[in-house]
Design an enzyme around this catalytic site. Sequence first.
Site, PDB file in Angstrom:
ATOM      1  N   GLU A   1     -20.529 -15.099   8.081  1.00 32.78           N
ATOM      2  CA  GLU A   1     -21.994 -15.078   8.133  1.00 32.78           C
ATOM      3  C   GLU A   1     -22.606 -16.451   7.928  1.00 32.78           C
ATOM      4  O   GLU A   1     -23.596 -16.800   8.579  1.00 32.78           O
ATOM      5  CB  GLU A   1     -22.566 -14.094   7.105  1.00 32.78           C
ATOM      6  CG  GLU A   1     -22.383 -12.624   7.443  1.00 32.78           C
ATOM      7  CD  GLU A   1     -21.045 -12.057   6.999  1.00 32.78           C
ATOM      8  OE1 GLU A   1     -20.206 -12.830   6.470  1.00 32.78           O
ATOM      9  OE2 GLU A   1     -20.820 -10.850   7.181  1.00 32.78           O
TER      10      GLU A   1
ATOM     11  N   HIS B   1     -23.942  -3.229  -1.163  1.00 31.71           N
ATOM     12  CA  HIS B   1     -24.350  -2.977   0.224  1.00 31.71           C
ATOM     13  C   HIS B   1     -25.772  -2.427   0.320  1.00 31.71           C
ATOM     14  O   HIS B   1     -26.162  -1.926   1.361  1.00 31.71           O
ATOM     15  CB  HIS B   1     -23.412  -1.953   0.870  1.00 31.71           C
ATOM     16  CG  HIS B   1     -22.061  -2.479   1.234  1.00 31.71           C
ATOM     17  ND1 HIS B   1     -21.263  -3.157   0.354  1.00 31.71           N
ATOM     18  CD2 HIS B   1     -21.359  -2.421   2.401  1.00 31.71           C
ATOM     19  CE1 HIS B   1     -20.124  -3.484   0.956  1.00 31.71           C
ATOM     20  NE2 HIS B   1     -20.162  -3.053   2.190  1.00 31.71           N
TER      21      HIS B   1
HETATM   22  C1  LIG Z   1     -19.710 -10.376   3.959  1.00 29.93           C
HETATM   23  C2  LIG Z   1     -19.388  -9.111   4.657  1.00 29.93           C
HETATM   24  N1  LIG Z   1     -19.521  -9.054   5.991  1.00 29.93           N
HETATM   25  C3  LIG Z   1     -19.251  -7.926   6.652  1.00 29.93           C
HETATM   26  C4  LIG Z   1     -18.824  -6.806   5.987  1.00 29.93           C
HETATM   27  C5  LIG Z   1     -18.544  -5.524   6.747  1.00 29.93           C
HETATM   28  N2  LIG Z   1     -17.119  -5.306   6.847  1.00 29.93           N
HETATM   29  C6  LIG Z   1     -16.475  -4.598   5.916  1.00 29.93           C
HETATM   30  S1  LIG Z   1     -14.867  -4.576   6.163  1.00 29.93           S
HETATM   31  C7  LIG Z   1     -14.972  -5.488   7.552  1.00 29.93           C
HETATM   32  C8  LIG Z   1     -13.724  -5.817   8.306  1.00 29.93           C
HETATM   33  C9  LIG Z   1     -12.748  -6.545   7.468  1.00 29.93           C
HETATM   34  O1  LIG Z   1     -11.506  -6.594   8.099  1.00 29.93           O
HETATM   35  P1  LIG Z   1     -10.208  -7.132   7.391  1.00 29.93           P
HETATM   36  O2  LIG Z   1     -10.536  -8.309   6.541  1.00 29.93           O
HETATM   37  O3  LIG Z   1      -9.197  -7.319   8.430  1.00 29.93           O
HETATM   38  O4  LIG Z   1      -9.766  -5.979   6.394  1.00 29.93           O
HETATM   39  P2  LIG Z   1      -9.323  -4.491   6.736  1.00 29.93           P
HETATM   40  O5  LIG Z   1     -10.583  -3.697   6.825  1.00 29.93           O
HETATM   41  O6  LIG Z   1      -8.562  -4.504   7.994  1.00 29.93           O
HETATM   42  O7  LIG Z   1      -8.530  -4.035   5.569  1.00 29.93           O
HETATM   43  C10 LIG Z   1     -16.296  -5.811   7.811  1.00 29.93           C
HETATM   44  C11 LIG Z   1     -16.771  -6.578   8.964  1.00 29.93           C
HETATM   45  C12 LIG Z   1     -18.723  -6.892   4.580  1.00 29.93           C
HETATM   46  N3  LIG Z   1     -18.347  -5.846   3.836  1.00 29.93           N
HETATM   47  N4  LIG Z   1     -18.989  -8.047   3.944  1.00 29.93           N
END
Ligand SMILES: Cc1ncc(C[n+]2csc(CCOP(=O)(O)OP(=O)(O)O)c2C)c(N)n1
Lengths: 368, 325
Positions: free
Chosen positions: B60, B129
């Site tokens: 972000e 959130h």
């Molecule tokens: C700062 C922030 N941006 C976006 C999100 C929304 N979000 C939650 S999990 C995620 C994907 C994360 O993927 P990864 O790091 O690969 O972990 P996984 O879910 O595969 O365990 C996103 C975009 C968030 N929680 N926090």
Amino acid sequence: MATTKKKTTAAAKKTGAKLKNFATAPINKSLSKDEKIDLYRMIVGIRRFEERSLRAYNQGKIGGFLHLYIGQEAVAAGIVSLMEKDDHIITAYRDHGHALAVGMSMNECMAEMYGKHTGCSKGKGGSMHFFAPDKNYWGGHGIVAGQTPLGAGLAFALKYKGLKGCAMAFLGDGAVNQGSFMETLNLASLWNIPVVFVIENNGYSMGTSLKRSSAEENLAHRADGFDMEWEVCNGHDVFEVREVANRAMIRAREEHKPFLLEIRTYRYRGHSVADANHEKYRTKEEIEEYKRTKDPVNVVKQHLLSDGTLTKELAKKIDQEKKDEAEASAKFADESPVAPRSEIQTDVYWEVDNDSEGELKGTYFFND
Amino acid sequence: MPLITYREAIKQALDEEIQRDENVCIMGEEVAQYNGAYKVTEGLWAKHGDKRLIDTPISEAAFSGLAIGASMLGIRPVVEMMFMSFSYVAIDQLFNNGSFCRYMSGGLMNVPIVVRGPANGGTSVGATHSHTPENMVANHPGLKVVCPSNAYDAKGLMKAAIRDNDPVFVMENTLLYGEKWEVPDEEYIVELGVANILREGSDLTIVSHGRCAMLSLQAAKTLEETHGISVEVVDLRSIRPLDEETILNSVRKTHRALLVEENKPFCGVDAQISHIIQLKAFDDLDAPIRRVSAIDAPNFYSKELEDWQLPNEERIIEGALKAMA
Ligand SMILES: Cc1ncc(C[n+]2csc(CCOP(=O)(O)OP(=O)(O)O)c2C)c(N)n1
Ligand SMILES: [Mg+2]
């Protein structure tokens, strides 16, 4: 100049090649029969717990998001099984597996998801925010990568206090692209902090494949830019996880050196249960192939059946016990009360919660 | 007039502005190929392609700052925050660079970006959130912020925000995305800085914004039916710039004010509004100004408790009765 060892285990490099039998590695060979069975019990337990929580979510008993760890269980189970008294652990929102692995009860976890007062956080945190500091487990964090500097902080504190321990900081393959993680890698290496970063690379961050989110797909290579050691391994075989993680953890404890571990794993379900589209950004075949050849529950079961640790009957019995325990936790959660409204304003300020003398100065809360 | 969802209204605004101005592009996590985490951008990538709908990594701070930089050369990026809560990792970019570049350059540059996404609690996603940072944004001169309470405003304000030459935050609400309102087929704009009187009344003014304005409208109906109180509901729509005149005119008519918002009370938007009313309409007031805000704590995960923590009809009615006492 520090000498850096950088390697990818043969198994991770050559997928399809005959896998090395990690069960016979020294760290695994030294396990007693009961300890091996405990590993199986834990992996099965996480699986059954989450399957039960999925049912509860679909029944509307659990609110918000539910990020299932199904397919990744061997990572948390393997690494936590190596933790010693002064080792600590922190992870993101996909936190149920780590929570159960450190010994949190299914009851307190399920009740937390149901938003009940008997939950580990009194119903204040929910699925993404489990905590158990008494078990060296510091959450459960909802903001992507937000936990990674905290993990370095845990390790900083260990070194500061002269304790021989390490901190295990878990993150996803999408989280590596947050600035906070990059900054933390540098600090950890610059200050020789005993933290092991564990990237659970399941190939996707929500609907975005690794290819579409990271310019360099070998995530562990980022450690090179910070003069940090790294290693890559597979996450479906708990014995492989243990063998590789053990080296990183010993080094952190003994030499106060950080380590970047990339573990290749896979999630079977959508990003969260709300991600109903997960067969659009990846194929059904991809999911089925992993389940068929690399399911963490099956892999550990096969190991233990073939070396005679487990019998089919015992495996079945353990499975049933875990199903029953998960079922009981859902009943417990269902029957538990929600917190009273007065709990909304507890746990905000330590001073307020602990003001036995009534000597607080100033106003803490501002409701009309 | 067609009845469309709040989500659809925003999508129409984005779609129309992409077509109107070649410099408008949309950037954020999962906005393109996945069609948006909340499906606000559904179909836009298929229609407009990679150049206009850009999927970002989870970075972000980087893509917010990049959008600001691009805007200096005339691009008009619309940055989606999957949740406005995630803008917190980009606050330096948004609050420092976004708001002060113009000022510190002595007006030599401007930053025409839009930052949009849901900013609300009430969905059991936990404190991290569930932020409603319109007050924080408004606390930074140079930034603008709007909080549409319905589909009509969402579309009109979004279009105004995209055409605006300053950084504008559009605070949406996941609980409103699926709700429907009448939205005309013809093109229209809702100007920033113009409040909307949702209901006229003579005994009490409720000033509110975002989803709370809709809850206030509901409470106003109940207050009329069960207590015989005639309530005027002012929906701010735009927090900064703020339509002081509409607020003051209403209070001068009813002589009583209740301010309702989902923000936490301390330094919430309504703290400023309360100040304006007492300063400029002190002699018109028959009673102290009352507020209903979120109960002052991080958001509770448990649904029952969060539903009570946030303003709801019951709490608004309770506040209104106090304001009438
Ligand atoms: C700062 C922030 N941006 C976006 C999100 C929304 N979000 C939650 S999990 C995620 C994907 C994360 O993927 P990864 O790091 O690969 O972990 P996984 O879910 O595969 O365990 C996103 C975009 C968030 N929680 N926090
Ligand atoms: Mg991932």
